[in-house]
Enzyme design. Structure first.
Site, PDB file in Angstrom:
ATOM      1  N   ILE A 155       0.834  -1.206   0.000  1.00  0.00           N
ATOM      2  CA  ILE A 155       0.000   0.000   0.000  1.00  0.00           C
ATOM      3  C   ILE A 155       0.873   1.262   0.000  1.00  0.00           C
ATOM      4  O   ILE A 155       0.648   2.185  -0.780  1.00  0.00           O
ATOM      5  CB  ILE A 155      -0.959  -0.014   1.214  1.00  0.00           C
ATOM      6  CG1 ILE A 155      -1.960  -1.174   1.067  1.00  0.00           C
ATOM      7  CG2 ILE A 155      -1.693   1.315   1.343  1.00  0.00           C
ATOM      8  CD1 ILE A 155      -2.781  -1.465   2.314  1.00  0.00           C
ATOM      9  N   THR A 232      -4.338   5.196   7.864  1.00  0.00           N
ATOM     10  CA  THR A 232      -5.291   4.255   7.267  1.00  0.00           C
ATOM     11  C   THR A 232      -4.818   2.825   7.529  1.00  0.00           C
ATOM     12  O   THR A 232      -5.265   1.904   6.865  1.00  0.00           O
ATOM     13  CB  THR A 232      -5.426   4.472   5.735  1.00  0.00           C
ATOM     14  OG1 THR A 232      -4.129   4.339   5.142  1.00  0.00           O
ATOM     15  CG2 THR A 232      -6.008   5.832   5.401  1.00  0.00           C
ATOM     16  N   SER A 233      -3.907   2.658   8.504  1.00  0.00           N
ATOM     17  CA  SER A 233      -3.306   1.332   8.682  1.00  0.00           C
ATOM     18  C   SER A 233      -3.957   0.570   9.838  1.00  0.00           C
ATOM     19  O   SER A 233      -4.811  -0.289   9.611  1.00  0.00           O
ATOM     20  CB  SER A 233      -1.808   1.475   8.867  1.00  0.00           C
ATOM     21  OG  SER A 233      -1.196   0.233   8.666  1.00  0.00           O
ATOM     22  N   ARG A 234      -3.589   0.878  11.059  1.00  0.00           N
ATOM     23  CA  ARG A 234      -4.222   0.258  12.227  1.00  0.00           C
ATOM     24  C   ARG A 234      -4.258   1.288  13.357  1.00  0.00           C
ATOM     25  O   ARG A 234      -3.280   2.014  13.567  1.00  0.00           O
ATOM     26  CB  ARG A 234      -3.457  -0.984  12.702  1.00  0.00           C
ATOM     27  CG  ARG A 234      -3.724  -2.238  11.889  1.00  0.00           C
ATOM     28  CD  ARG A 234      -5.159  -2.757  12.046  1.00  0.00           C
ATOM     29  NE  ARG A 234      -5.425  -3.934  11.237  1.00  0.00           N
ATOM     30  CZ  ARG A 234      -5.922  -3.933   9.997  1.00  0.00           C
ATOM     31  NH1 ARG A 234      -6.210  -2.791   9.402  1.00  0.00           N
ATOM     32  NH2 ARG A 234      -6.138  -5.065   9.347  1.00  0.00           N
ATOM     33  N   ASP A 258      -8.757   6.518   9.189  1.00  0.00           N
ATOM     34  CA  ASP A 258      -9.715   5.503   8.737  1.00  0.00           C
ATOM     35  C   ASP A 258      -9.798   4.375   9.762  1.00  0.00           C
ATOM     36  O   ASP A 258     -10.627   3.484   9.636  1.00  0.00           O
ATOM     37  CB  ASP A 258      -9.293   4.942   7.373  1.00  0.00           C
ATOM     38  CG  ASP A 258     -10.334   3.988   6.804  1.00  0.00           C
ATOM     39  OD1 ASP A 258     -11.508   4.389   6.708  1.00  0.00           O
ATOM     40  OD2 ASP A 258      -9.984   2.836   6.473  1.00  0.00           O
ATOM     41  N   GLU A 263     -11.733   0.851  17.712  1.00  0.00           N
ATOM     42  CA  GLU A 263     -12.784   0.810  16.689  1.00  0.00           C
ATOM     43  C   GLU A 263     -13.679  -0.418  16.764  1.00  0.00           C
ATOM     44  O   GLU A 263     -14.808  -0.401  16.250  1.00  0.00           O
ATOM     45  CB  GLU A 263     -12.173   0.908  15.289  1.00  0.00           C
ATOM     46  CG  GLU A 263     -11.421  -0.349  14.841  1.00  0.00           C
ATOM     47  CD  GLU A 263     -10.871  -0.228  13.422  1.00  0.00           C
ATOM     48  OE1 GLU A 263     -10.207   0.771  13.113  1.00  0.00           O
ATOM     49  OE2 GLU A 263     -11.122  -1.149  12.624  1.00  0.00           O
ATOM     50  N   HIS A 295     -13.122   2.778   8.790  1.00  0.00           N
ATOM     51  CA  HIS A 295     -12.419   1.626   8.221  1.00  0.00           C
ATOM     52  C   HIS A 295     -13.015   1.226   6.860  1.00  0.00           C
ATOM     53  O   HIS A 295     -13.425   0.088   6.661  1.00  0.00           O
ATOM     54  CB  HIS A 295     -12.454   0.444   9.204  1.00  0.00           C
ATOM     55  CG  HIS A 295     -11.270  -0.477   9.026  1.00  0.00           C
ATOM     56  ND1 HIS A 295     -10.573  -1.028  10.072  1.00  0.00           N
ATOM     57  CD2 HIS A 295     -10.661  -0.952   7.910  1.00  0.00           C
ATOM     58  CE1 HIS A 295      -9.605  -1.795   9.611  1.00  0.00           C
ATOM     59  NE2 HIS A 295      -9.644  -1.756   8.296  1.00  0.00           N
ATOM     60  N   GLN A 296     -13.063   2.207   5.973  1.00  0.00           N
ATOM     61  CA  GLN A 296     -13.633   1.951   4.650  1.00  0.00           C
ATOM     62  C   GLN A 296     -12.591   2.030   3.535  1.00  0.00           C
ATOM     63  O   GLN A 296     -12.943   1.917   2.355  1.00  0.00           O
ATOM     64  CB  GLN A 296     -14.777   2.941   4.357  1.00  0.00           C
ATOM     65  CG  GLN A 296     -14.301   4.372   4.096  1.00  0.00           C
ATOM     66  CD  GLN A 296     -15.393   5.285   3.590  1.00  0.00           C
ATOM     67  OE1 GLN A 296     -16.216   5.768   4.357  1.00  0.00           O
ATOM     68  NE2 GLN A 296     -15.432   5.528   2.285  1.00  0.00           N
ATOM     69  N   ALA A 297     -11.322   2.200   3.912  1.00  0.00           N
ATOM     70  CA  ALA A 297     -10.309   2.405   2.866  1.00  0.00           C
ATOM     71  C   ALA A 297     -10.254   1.221   1.898  1.00  0.00           C
ATOM     72  O   ALA A 297     -10.003   1.384   0.716  1.00  0.00           O
ATOM     73  CB  ALA A 297      -8.941   2.640   3.503  1.00  0.00           C
ATOM     74  N   PHE A 298     -10.508   0.023   2.398  1.00  0.00           N
ATOM     75  CA  PHE A 298     -10.428  -1.178   1.546  1.00  0.00           C
ATOM     76  C   PHE A 298     -11.650  -1.335   0.643  1.00  0.00           C
ATOM     77  O   PHE A 298     -11.655  -2.176  -0.248  1.00  0.00           O
ATOM     78  CB  PHE A 298     -10.320  -2.435   2.424  1.00  0.00           C
ATOM     79  CG  PHE A 298     -11.638  -2.800   3.090  1.00  0.00           C
ATOM     80  CD1 PHE A 298     -12.089  -2.108   4.199  1.00  0.00           C
ATOM     81  CD2 PHE A 298     -12.437  -3.805   2.553  1.00  0.00           C
ATOM     82  CE1 PHE A 298     -13.313  -2.422   4.788  1.00  0.00           C
ATOM     83  CE2 PHE A 298     -13.671  -4.120   3.141  1.00  0.00           C
ATOM     84  CZ  PHE A 298     -14.102  -3.423   4.261  1.00  0.00           C
TER      85      PHE A 298
HETATM   86  P1  NAD Z   1       2.808  -4.920   3.617  1.00  0.00           P
HETATM   87  O1  NAD Z   1       3.133  -6.052   4.505  1.00  0.00           O
HETATM   88  O2  NAD Z   1       2.889  -5.093   2.135  1.00  0.00           O
HETATM   89  O3  NAD Z   1       3.713  -3.636   3.995  1.00  0.00           O
HETATM   90  C1  NAD Z   1       3.988  -3.266   5.304  1.00  0.00           C
HETATM   91  C2  NAD Z   1       5.336  -2.556   5.300  1.00  0.00           C
HETATM   92  O4  NAD Z   1       5.576  -2.062   6.623  1.00  0.00           O
HETATM   93  C3  NAD Z   1       6.506  -3.483   4.927  1.00  0.00           C
HETATM   94  O5  NAD Z   1       7.290  -2.895   3.924  1.00  0.00           O
HETATM   95  C4  NAD Z   1       7.264  -3.606   6.251  1.00  0.00           C
HETATM   96  O6  NAD Z   1       8.662  -3.793   6.063  1.00  0.00           O
HETATM   97  C5  NAD Z   1       6.953  -2.264   6.886  1.00  0.00           C
HETATM   98  N1  NAD Z   1       7.262  -2.229   8.305  1.00  0.00           N
HETATM   99  C6  NAD Z   1       7.210  -3.235   9.223  1.00  0.00           C
HETATM  100  N2  NAD Z   1       7.617  -2.782  10.428  1.00  0.00           N
HETATM  101  C7  NAD Z   1       7.914  -1.465  10.258  1.00  0.00           C
HETATM  102  C8  NAD Z   1       8.397  -0.452  11.132  1.00  0.00           C
HETATM  103  N3  NAD Z   1       8.668  -0.717  12.414  1.00  0.00           N
HETATM  104  N4  NAD Z   1       8.590   0.786  10.637  1.00  0.00           N
HETATM  105  C9  NAD Z   1       8.345   1.055   9.326  1.00  0.00           C
HETATM  106  N5  NAD Z   1       7.902   0.127   8.453  1.00  0.00           N
HETATM  107  C10 NAD Z   1       7.686  -1.109   8.916  1.00  0.00           C
HETATM  108  O7  NAD Z   1       1.334  -4.451   4.048  1.00  0.00           O
HETATM  109  P2  NAD Z   1       0.292  -3.603   3.184  1.00  0.00           P
HETATM  110  O8  NAD Z   1      -0.548  -4.515   2.377  1.00  0.00           O
HETATM  111  O9  NAD Z   1       1.006  -2.481   2.524  1.00  0.00           O
HETATM  112  O10 NAD Z   1      -0.649  -3.053   4.357  1.00  0.00           O
HETATM  113  C11 NAD Z   1      -0.154  -2.131   5.313  1.00  0.00           C
HETATM  114  C12 NAD Z   1      -1.142  -2.034   6.447  1.00  0.00           C
HETATM  115  O11 NAD Z   1      -2.355  -1.431   5.964  1.00  0.00           O
HETATM  116  C13 NAD Z   1      -1.611  -3.397   6.996  1.00  0.00           C
HETATM  117  O12 NAD Z   1      -0.764  -3.842   8.009  1.00  0.00           O
HETATM  118  C14 NAD Z   1      -2.990  -3.103   7.537  1.00  0.00           C
HETATM  119  O13 NAD Z   1      -2.864  -2.843   8.912  1.00  0.00           O
HETATM  120  C15 NAD Z   1      -3.419  -1.835   6.808  1.00  0.00           C
HETATM  121  N6  NAD Z   1      -4.611  -2.010   5.985  1.00  0.00           N
HETATM  122  C16 NAD Z   1      -5.672  -1.169   6.198  1.00  0.00           C
HETATM  123  C17 NAD Z   1      -6.819  -1.303   5.436  1.00  0.00           C
HETATM  124  C18 NAD Z   1      -8.000  -0.384   5.605  1.00  0.00           C
HETATM  125  O14 NAD Z   1      -9.074  -0.659   5.066  1.00  0.00           O
HETATM  126  N7  NAD Z   1      -7.872   0.720   6.315  1.00  0.00           N
HETATM  127  C19 NAD Z   1      -6.892  -2.314   4.464  1.00  0.00           C
HETATM  128  C20 NAD Z   1      -5.774  -3.141   4.264  1.00  0.00           C
HETATM  129  C21 NAD Z   1      -4.634  -2.983   5.022  1.00  0.00           C
END
Ligand code: NAD
Length: 331
Positions: A155, A232-234, A258, A263, A295-298
């Site tokens: 992402i 938008t991550s966690r 998001d 949540e 949490h609608q980004a996906f």
């Molecule tokens: P991914 O595994 O492809 O990428 C995660 C990246 O984070 C990797 O490059 C990893 O090396 C890096 N990372 C790990 N520890 C780290 C640290 N301490 N500091 C900096 N970088 C670090 O995952 P992705 O598919 O890109 O998804 C990322 C996050 O997005 C997921 O973990 C999930 O929590 C979140 N997500 C949110 C939604 C949403 O609807 N809001 C949907 C999907 C995913």
């Protein structure tokens, strides 16, 4: 396999029914979320299909094991809601959807930034009320601004490219560098340097013990005054109370979320007729420079298709071989 599908919404059913025509599993759609009270509904099933707001802790997993469930299939990429070590101890396998649409989340991140910056949500309401005043709607050019991307996986990579398209300078922080991003002009920096230099900071790393409260009082203090923070991550990557303090002083210029650390009790359901019990969330809603989506980004058609297909393929592969390439394992 017989699958107890927890926390079903109409949109889940639409996509899973369509793709299950090929895989032929017995999907039993259940409205409640999985937790200590509802776990009995899994009786007679081989698999439970869950989402990020289901409770999949040691107690629930022990009970799933005693009911004969063999597989936990999460229809999400993240798996921090599942106690993997407990699953291993009780002999349950866990599968996930490692990638569905990085574009969905990256594009929603850009939408949060554009909305917060140009205040289109406020303009929409004003114009409908024949209020054409521009006072309070001023934004800034994204072109030439510095965007810090924390986590450049699937992402974060797409998001970095989108922001380069706006003419931003992109900085990144990750435990591994992406050579293609470096070649495109992205500069990797240690976290304190990225925070110090970025006008916008966007989080795209997973929630791990090492990333819990990555954004807290001391890291916020090292951010540029007036910077925008996007998550938008966690939710638990951010200490929400510390962020509220920084919004109150103006040190944080804008916040787009998001995801939210508490949540699970809020998102994905219509709670419009109920009193909001979460005072921290309620405080966030009082700031004009805070934008929250639930949490609608996906949530795009393409992502839901991919989630349904991969989840059903995971279940098919596990049924046939007792293992799956998208399996996640505890210690
Ligand atoms: P991914 O595994 O492809 O990428 C995660 C990246 O984070 C990797 O490059 C990893 O090396 C890096 N990372 C790990 N520890 C780290 C640290 N301490 N500091 C900096 N970088 C670090 O995952 P992705 O598919 O890109 O998804 C990322 C996050 O997005 C997921 O973990 C999930 O929590 C979140 N997500 C949110 C939604 C949403 O609807 N809001 C949907 C999907 C995913």
């Amino acid at each position: 396999m017989k699958v107890a599908f927890f926390g079903t919404h109409a949109y889940d059913r639409e996509f899973f029914d369509r793709f299950n025509a090929r895989t032929g599993h017995q999907l039993h759609y259940l409205t409640p979320h999985l937790n200590e009270e509802t776990v009995v509904l899994a009786e007679g099933h081989d698999c439970v299909c869950v989402f990020v707001n289901d409770v999949v802790n040691e107690t629930v997993i022990a009970q799933l094991a005693s009911l004969g469930v063999k597989l936990i299939a999460t229809r999400s990429a993240g798996f921090n809601h599942i106690d993997l070590d407990a699953a291993k101890r009780h002999g349950l396998a866990v599968v996930r959807v490692p990638a569905y649409s990085p574009f969905a989340v990256a594009e929603h991140t850009a939408a949060l930034i554009l909305t917060l910056n140009r205040k289109t949500h406020r303009a929409f309401n004003r114009v409908r009320e024949s209020n054409f005043s521009l006072d309070g709607l001023m934004g800034f050019d994204l072109h030439g601004k510095t965007v810090g991307v924390i986590g450049t996986g699937k992402i974060g990579r797409v998001f970095a490219r989108i922001m380069q398209g706006f003419g931003c300078d992109v900085l990144a922080h990750d435990i591994t560098e992406d050579a293609a991003l470096v070649a495109s002009g992205v500069q990797y920096l240690p976290l304190p340097d990225l925070l110090r230099k970025s006008d916008i900071v966007s989080l795209h790393c997973p929630l791990l013990p090492s990333t819990h409260y990555l954004i807290r009082a001391e890291t916020i203090a090292s951010m540029k005054p007036g910077a925008m923070l996007i998550n938008t991550s966690r939710g638990a990557l951010v200490d929400t109370r510390a962020v509220i303090e920084a919004l109150k002083t103006g040190h944080l210029g804008a916040l787009g979320l998001d995801v939210y650390e508490e949540e699970a009790d809020l998102f994905f359901e219509d709670q419009s007729g109920q009193l909001l019990q979460d005072d921290v969330f309620a405080r966030l809603l009082t700031f004009p420079n805070v934008l929250i989506t639930g949490h609608q980004a996906f949530f795009t058609r393409e992502a839901l298709q991919a989630i349904a297909m991969t989840t059903l393929e995971n279940i098919t592969e596990f049924a046939a071989t007792g293992d799956a390439k998208n399996r996640v394992r505890g210690k």
